[in-house]
Structures are given as structure tokens and as C-alpha cells.
Design a protein around this motif. Structure first.
Motif, PDB file in Angstrom:
ATOM      1  N   THR A 299       0.735  -1.203  -0.148  1.00 55.98           N
ATOM      2  CA  THR A 299       0.080   0.167   0.032  1.00 55.98           C
ATOM      3  C   THR A 299       0.849   1.189   0.000  1.00 55.98           C
ATOM      4  N   PRO A 300       0.270   2.234  -0.471  1.00 54.05           N
ATOM      5  CA  PRO A 300       1.186   3.712  -0.424  1.00 54.05           C
ATOM      6  C   PRO A 300       1.233   4.024   1.009  1.00 54.05           C
ATOM      7  N   LEU A 301       2.593   4.694   1.032  1.00 58.04           N
ATOM      8  CA  LEU A 301       2.753   5.297   2.377  1.00 58.04           C
ATOM      9  C   LEU A 301       1.614   6.679   2.442  1.00 58.04           C
ATOM     10  N   GLY A 302       1.153   6.559   3.846  1.00 56.10           N
ATOM     11  CA  GLY A 302       0.119   7.276   4.321  1.00 56.10           C
ATOM     12  C   GLY A 302      -1.128   6.809   4.100  1.00 56.10           C
ATOM     13  N   THR A 303      -1.300   5.266   3.944  1.00 53.44           N
ATOM     14  CA  THR A 303      -2.456   4.858   3.986  1.00 53.44           C
ATOM     15  C   THR A 303      -3.161   4.626   5.356  1.00 53.44           C
ATOM     16  N   THR A 304      -4.552   4.983   5.458  1.00 55.40           N
ATOM     17  CA  THR A 304      -5.132   5.179   6.728  1.00 55.40           C
ATOM     18  C   THR A 304      -6.395   4.114   6.747  1.00 55.40           C
ATOM     19  N   ASP A 305      -6.763   3.710   5.631  1.00 54.96           N
ATOM     20  CA  ASP A 305      -8.136   2.552   5.710  1.00 54.96           C
ATOM     21  C   ASP A 305      -7.619   1.233   5.103  1.00 54.96           C
ATOM     22  N   PHE A 306      -7.398   0.374   6.018  1.00 56.59           N
ATOM     23  CA  PHE A 306      -6.929  -1.165   5.771  1.00 56.59           C
ATOM     24  C   PHE A 306      -8.106  -1.984   5.517  1.00 56.59           C
ATOM     25  N   ALA A 307      -9.459  -1.638   5.584  1.00 62.20           N
ATOM     26  CA  ALA A 307     -10.233  -2.615   5.743  1.00 62.20           C
ATOM     27  C   ALA A 307     -10.460  -3.458   4.357  1.00 62.20           C
ATOM     28  N   PRO A 308     -10.137  -2.939   3.016  1.00 66.45           N
ATOM     29  CA  PRO A 308     -10.117  -4.050   1.939  1.00 66.45           C
ATOM     30  C   PRO A 308      -9.085  -4.914   2.233  1.00 66.45           C
ATOM     31  N   LEU A 309      -8.047  -4.662   2.640  1.00 65.86           N
ATOM     32  CA  LEU A 309      -6.860  -5.637   2.729  1.00 65.86           C
ATOM     33  C   LEU A 309      -7.242  -6.584   4.042  1.00 65.86           C
ATOM     34  N   ILE A 310      -7.738  -5.931   5.036  1.00 64.38           N
ATOM     35  CA  ILE A 310      -8.191  -6.855   6.318  1.00 64.38           C
ATOM     36  C   ILE A 310      -9.194  -7.984   5.765  1.00 64.38           C
ATOM     37  N   ASP A 311      -9.975  -7.539   4.827  1.00 63.91           N
ATOM     38  CA  ASP A 311     -11.072  -8.542   4.170  1.00 63.91           C
ATOM     39  C   ASP A 311     -10.294  -9.537   3.501  1.00 63.91           C
ATOM     40  N   LYS A 312      -9.198  -9.260   2.853  1.00 63.69           N
ATOM     41  CA  LYS A 312      -8.691 -10.255   2.237  1.00 63.69           C
ATOM     42  C   LYS A 312      -7.729 -11.141   3.101  1.00 63.69           C
ATOM     43  N   ALA A 328       2.681   5.586  11.089  1.00 58.24           N
ATOM     44  CA  ALA A 328       1.318   5.914  11.174  1.00 58.24           C
ATOM     45  C   ALA A 328       0.524   4.636  10.448  1.00 58.24           C
ATOM     46  N   ASP A 329       1.223   4.350   9.277  1.00 61.02           N
ATOM     47  CA  ASP A 329       0.709   3.226   8.714  1.00 61.02           C
ATOM     48  C   ASP A 329       0.483   2.003   9.511  1.00 61.02           C
ATOM     49  N   GLU A 330       1.651   1.669  10.130  1.00 59.47           N
ATOM     50  CA  GLU A 330       1.538   0.457  10.882  1.00 59.47           C
ATOM     51  C   GLU A 330       0.554   0.572  12.272  1.00 59.47           C
ATOM     52  N   VAL A 331       0.338   1.755  12.695  1.00 58.87           N
ATOM     53  CA  VAL A 331      -0.601   2.074  13.917  1.00 58.87           C
ATOM     54  C   VAL A 331      -2.037   1.706  13.066  1.00 58.87           C
ATOM     55  N   SER A 332      -2.163   2.407  12.122  1.00 59.39           N
ATOM     56  CA  SER A 332      -3.638   2.321  11.622  1.00 59.39           C
ATOM     57  C   SER A 332      -4.255   0.890  11.368  1.00 59.39           C
ATOM     58  N   PHE A 333      -2.984   0.169  10.677  1.00 62.89           N
ATOM     59  CA  PHE A 333      -3.559  -1.317  10.416  1.00 62.89           C
ATOM     60  C   PHE A 333      -3.433  -2.196  11.470  1.00 62.89           C
ATOM     61  N   GLU A 334      -2.632  -1.876  12.413  1.00 57.90           N
ATOM     62  CA  GLU A 334      -2.602  -3.064  13.724  1.00 57.90           C
ATOM     63  C   GLU A 334      -3.938  -2.631  14.563  1.00 57.90           C
ATOM     64  N   ARG A 335      -4.537  -1.447  14.501  1.00 60.90           N
ATOM     65  CA  ARG A 335      -5.711  -1.059  15.557  1.00 60.90           C
ATOM     66  C   ARG A 335      -6.893  -1.674  14.393  1.00 60.90           C
ATOM     67  N   GLN A 336      -6.824  -1.427  13.155  1.00 71.33           N
ATOM     68  CA  GLN A 336      -7.827  -2.221  12.692  1.00 71.33           C
ATOM     69  C   GLN A 336      -8.042  -3.632  12.558  1.00 71.33           C
ATOM     70  N   LEU A 337      -6.902  -4.196  12.313  1.00 70.95           N
ATOM     71  CA  LEU A 337      -6.733  -5.710  12.411  1.00 70.95           C
ATOM     72  C   LEU A 337      -7.222  -6.320  13.841  1.00 70.95           C
ATOM     73  N   TRP A 338      -6.913  -5.584  14.863  1.00 75.08           N
ATOM     74  CA  TRP A 338      -7.343  -5.907  15.922  1.00 75.08           C
ATOM     75  C   TRP A 338      -9.091  -5.888  16.396  1.00 75.08           C
ATOM     76  N   GLN A 339      -9.561  -4.616  15.822  1.00 73.76           N
ATOM     77  CA  GLN A 339     -10.907  -4.520  16.001  1.00 73.76           C
ATOM     78  C   GLN A 339     -11.542  -5.529  15.147  1.00 73.76           C
ATOM     79  N   SER A 340     -10.928  -5.853  14.108  1.00 70.84           N
ATOM     80  CA  SER A 340     -11.722  -6.880  13.254  1.00 70.84           C
ATOM     81  C   SER A 340     -11.843  -8.125  13.820  1.00 70.84           C
ATOM     82  N   GLY A 341     -11.184  -8.493  14.961  1.00 74.36           N
ATOM     83  CA  GLY A 341     -11.279 -10.067  15.561  1.00 74.36           C
ATOM     84  C   GLY A 341     -10.382 -10.866  15.010  1.00 74.36           C
ATOM     85  N   LEU A 342      -9.623 -10.612  13.893  1.00 77.99           N
ATOM     86  CA  LEU A 342      -8.768 -11.539  13.225  1.00 77.99           C
ATOM     87  C   LEU A 342      -7.560 -11.851  14.016  1.00 77.99           C
TER      88      LEU A 342
END
Length: 469
Positions: A299-312, A328-342
């Protein structure tokens, strides 16, 4: 040093207590600058957006709540893009409440603001000084781990000068911001060369480092990349130190095996040289261990929405996730991955989960993530105890924790000084310098390799549990 205080205020049609309670929600309802934080308590990390003007993107300010009075006052002590404090005062008035914000801007902060407007604030070096440049990311996605790099660089220079400087000259540290952007990195590197820097320590992404290499390598001065990187070659004056992803993967693999998850991997990273090189090395280790790489995504540097990748990831059969995302990209991804339950299904190995990034992710979301570095601030050695004590004595309890990235900058400046004192041919000396440092014994083997021990840690609470090796 003088400090300028900037004051602003705004009326809200809700009571002060309600406005206070909304602090940290990340919208203008929370406060003027859209602050985000997980809890309103002393020590909680805070980020906020600073508008630079209609022709510029907002800049993220990073700090902590240092004090608060429920319903009426919050003080934020911040480290990036400059060091200072912001005071928020909530008061009731007819028809609602008023939020007053006062921000401190010292000489360093004023210089940073001027540089954002195109001014070069660095004067030519005095004849009696030995000027060393630090290029780091005071803004952009990399800003999360940059502040301690600056602080540790200052401690290293202070230590060198206390020992007599370099060949009788006082060392002067010059710091420039690459904004986590390769084009800006090249510009700032040229400015450092023009201002008389005799070496550049580049605590930046691999993309920025490569831009700097192409720009200033022909100047002949030592150019050192001390932090985690994917490796590569270059001119004789280019030094790539820091951990390498193959060594990180090789060190961490036994811990993930003991955790009992399956051998199927999903890789995610930023779309530039670091992640591409890291995942090539990781794939080699996975294949040697009999595992399988199911899918990968960049993903490009500066990505904030990882929902499509988490779905994959969810749709795959992956039981392990490798992340090489930065800041900041890693922060957003890990928080969203945790919230997804995966995270209940997948083990996660993050190659760039240094301490400031872990703090910004937050303890609940970061808990259980694996990482591997040459340094953790919990290492039990007298050298490390002395460094952490000096750091807290100098920068206070609210400064972000020391990490492998910042300790690497500290050691790079010390190693450079040692080489510069040893002989006239600094480049030759840098290729064989050794030292016992807070991370342990290190030795440079040519310009591209630093030998060091790699430790494996798992995020837990407000730190890491180090694995037995």
C-alpha cells in the motif's frame, strides 16, 4: 531561548463538561485541531492536526497528556514537530462553552515553521566546530519514531563534547526534516552539505535514504543509514547499518512456531524498496521452514483505511501475518486488524514495531504482536541503564521511550566520532569500528553490515516480553 505563546479560542453550543468529555474523538467536535487519544489521563498519547495554511497539508503533532482537571483543563506536552506544551481550558459561557487553546513556540519551533515555508535557517559552520547532520522525519508517517532519534542524537553529541569533541573541535548537531518524503530528503541533504556538515546520519525510510545517496554521495562525506533497512550497495562513503529483515525473520521464527499457529502467511507492507526487500528475505525464511506465502499486498505510504486488505486476510487461509508497514500506517493497520477480531486467528510479526509505534497502537491492540530488534529498552546492562537514566533526566517522564531506531542513531554518532578521532581516513576507520554499547557489542564489517545480536520481543502491557533464545 525565547518562547512565543500563541492563543486562540472558539465557542461551542454545548456545556464545557460535555466538550471536555468529547476530547480525543478525532473530529472538530472534540476540539479545534481534531485530536485523537484513547483516554483522557496523564501519560496518554495524543495526536492532533496543525493547519499550516490553505496551500499546505496539515501537520500531525505528537505528544502526551501531562496533566488534566476533569471538565476544565488539559495540558499536552508534545515532542513533534517541535518540543512544547499546549494548554486547553474549557469554560462555560452563555449559550454553551468556550475552548481556549494556548501553544508554546520556542526558537526550535520557530525555525521549523520557517523551514516549512522554504527558509534555510542553518548558518554556515564556525571554523572551530565539527558539524554532523541528522536527517530525520519530524513530519509524515515516519514522525512517530523520529522524536527519540533527535533526542538520542543530542545525548550522543553532548557525550562526545564532554570527552573533548573531535580532534579538539566541538561537535555541532544540525537537524533537518525530510517529511517522510524522498524529494524533500534530497533537498534537505543538499542543504546540510552546503552548511558544512562533515557527515550525515540518515534516520529515514529507505526511499528517502536512496534519494539522499543519489544526491550527496559524490560529496565524499560519510553517509550512514543506522536504522533497520533491507540492505544494498553504494559508494565507498555509504554505510548501511541496522537490523536486516532476514535476521529478524530467522530470529523470530521459532517463537511463532512455539505459539502453535499454522504455517500459512499473508504479507502486507508499504509500496517502496524497504517492504519489497523485506518480504523477499521473509519469503526465503518461510520456504526454508516449510511454510507457505498465500498472498501479499503493498500500500502507499500514508494509507489510513486497511479494511479492504483486512477483508482479504479474512478470506484467505492465513494464520500468520507479516507487516512491514511504517509508522502511522502500522498504527492504523494494527488497530483495525485488532478491531476486526482476526487477531484471535492470526499471529502477527511486525518488523517495524518499535516502542513509539507500539504506544500509538495502544496496549489492547498491540498486545501479543511479535517483533525482533537489536535493542529493547529493557535490556539489562549497565550501559543501557545509564543511557535510559540520562534520557529521562534530560527529557522528562513524558518523553517517548527509547527504541532500537533511536539507540541506533545514538550509537552511529558515537561510532562516527570514534572513527574520526582514530585516523585521518575516516571511511577506512568506519569500516572496522567496534564498540560495546547499550544494545551490546557491535562490530562493522565493511560498509554494509553491522554485526549484532537480534532479540525477539512480544508486546505486552506497556512494553515487551523478551523471548528466550
Amino acid at each position: 531561548m525565547q518562547t512565543v505563546v500563541l492563543i486562540a479560542g472558539e465557542h461551542y453550543p454545548i456545556p464545557a463538561e460535555e466538550l471536555f468529555a468529547s476530547f480525543g474523538c478525532g473530529t472538530t467536535g472534540g476540539w479545534l485541531l481534531g485530536a485523537t487519544c484513547d483516554a483522557v489521563r496523564p501519560g496518554a498519547t495524543v495526536s492532533a492536526s496543525i493547519p499550516l495554511g490553505s496551500d499546505s497539508a496539515d501537520v500531525v503533532l505528537l505528544g502526551r497528556i501531562s496533566s488534566c482537571v476533569p471538565g476544565s483543563k488539559i495540558t499536552i506536552t508534545h515532542d513533534q514537530p517541535w518540543r512544547g506544551r499546549i494548554h486547553l481550558r474549557f469554560t462555560n459561557e452563555p449559550g454553551g462553552s468556550r475552548l481556549r487553546v494556548s501553544a508554546e513556540l520556542d526558537d526550535a519551533g520557530l525555525a521549523w515553521w520557517m523551514e516549512q515555508r522554504g527558509w534555510n535557517t542553518t548558518a554556515v559552520a564556525d571554523p572551530g566546530t565539527h558539524r554532523v547532520g541528522l536527517l530525520t522525519s519530524k513530519t509524515g508517517p515516519g514522525a512517530i519514531f523520529a522524536v527519540t532519534c533527535e533526542y538520542l542524537a543530542r545525548l550522543a553529541v553532548e557525550q562526545i563534547n564532554a570527552d573533548g569533541g573531535i580532534t579538539g573541535c566541538r561537535v555541532e548537531l544540525v537537524i533537518h526534516d525530510d517529511a517522510t518524503d524522498s524529494g524533500r530528503a534530497a533537498l534537505e541533504a543538499r542543504r546540510m552539505v552546503q552548511s558544512g556538515c562533515r557527515a550525515i546520519i540518515a534516520s529515514v525510510t529507505s526511499a528517502s535514504f536512496e534519494a539522499v545517496r543519489r544526491t550527496v554521495a559524490t560529496a565524499g562525506l560519510p553517509l550512514i543509514h543506522p536504522v533497520l533497512n533491507e540492505g544494498g550497495r553504494g559508494e565507498p562513503n555509504v554505510f548501511r547499518w541496522g537490523e536486516r529483515p532476514f535476521a529478524q525473520m530467522r530470529a523470530a521464527a521459532p517463537s511463532l512456531t512455539r505459539e502453535g499457529t499454522g504455517p500459512n502467511w499473508f504479507h502486507i507492507g508499504n509500496d517502496y524498496s524497504w517492504s519489497h526487500g523485506a518480504h523477499r528475505a521473509a519469503t526465503q525464511v518461510i520456504e526454508e521452514d516449510g511454510g507457505s506465502l498465500l498472498r501479499y499486498a503493498f500500500t502507499p505510504l500514508g494509507t489510513t483505511d486497511f479494511a479492504p486488505l483486512i477483508d482479504k486476510i479474512r478470506a484467505s487461509d492465513a494464520s500468520r501475518v507479516l507487516s512491514s508497514l511504517v509508522g502511522a500506517d502500522e498504527v492504523s493497520f494494527e488497530r483495525q486488524l485488532w478491531q476486526s477480531g482476526l487477531r484471535e486467528r492470526c499471529s502477527v510479526l511486525s518488523l517495524v514495531l518499535e516502542d513509539s509505534t507500539r504506544e500509538r497502537i495502544g496496549a489492547p491492540a498491540a498486545n501479543g504482536i511479535w517483533t525482533a530488534f537489536g535493542y529493547f529498552n529493557t535490556l539489562d546492562s549497565q550501559s543501557n541503564h545509564d543511557l535510559t537514566r540520562r534520557y529521562r533526566d534530560t527529557y522528562g517522564r513524558w518523553a517517548p521511550p527509547i527504541s532500537s531506531f533511536s539507540e541506533a542513531v545514538y550509537e552511529a554518532i558515537l561510532l562516527y566520532a570514534s572513527a574520526a578521532r582514530a585516523e585521518d581516513d575516516i571511511l577506512r576507520s568506519l569500516r572496522r569500528v567496534t564498540a560495546d554499547l547499550p544494545r551490546g557489542h557491535v562490530s562493522v564489517n565493511g560498509p554494509q553490515v553491522m554485526r549484532q545480536r537480534i532479540h525477539v520481543g512480544q508486546a505486552a502491557g506497556d512494553g515487551y516480553h523478551l523471548a528466550e533464545q
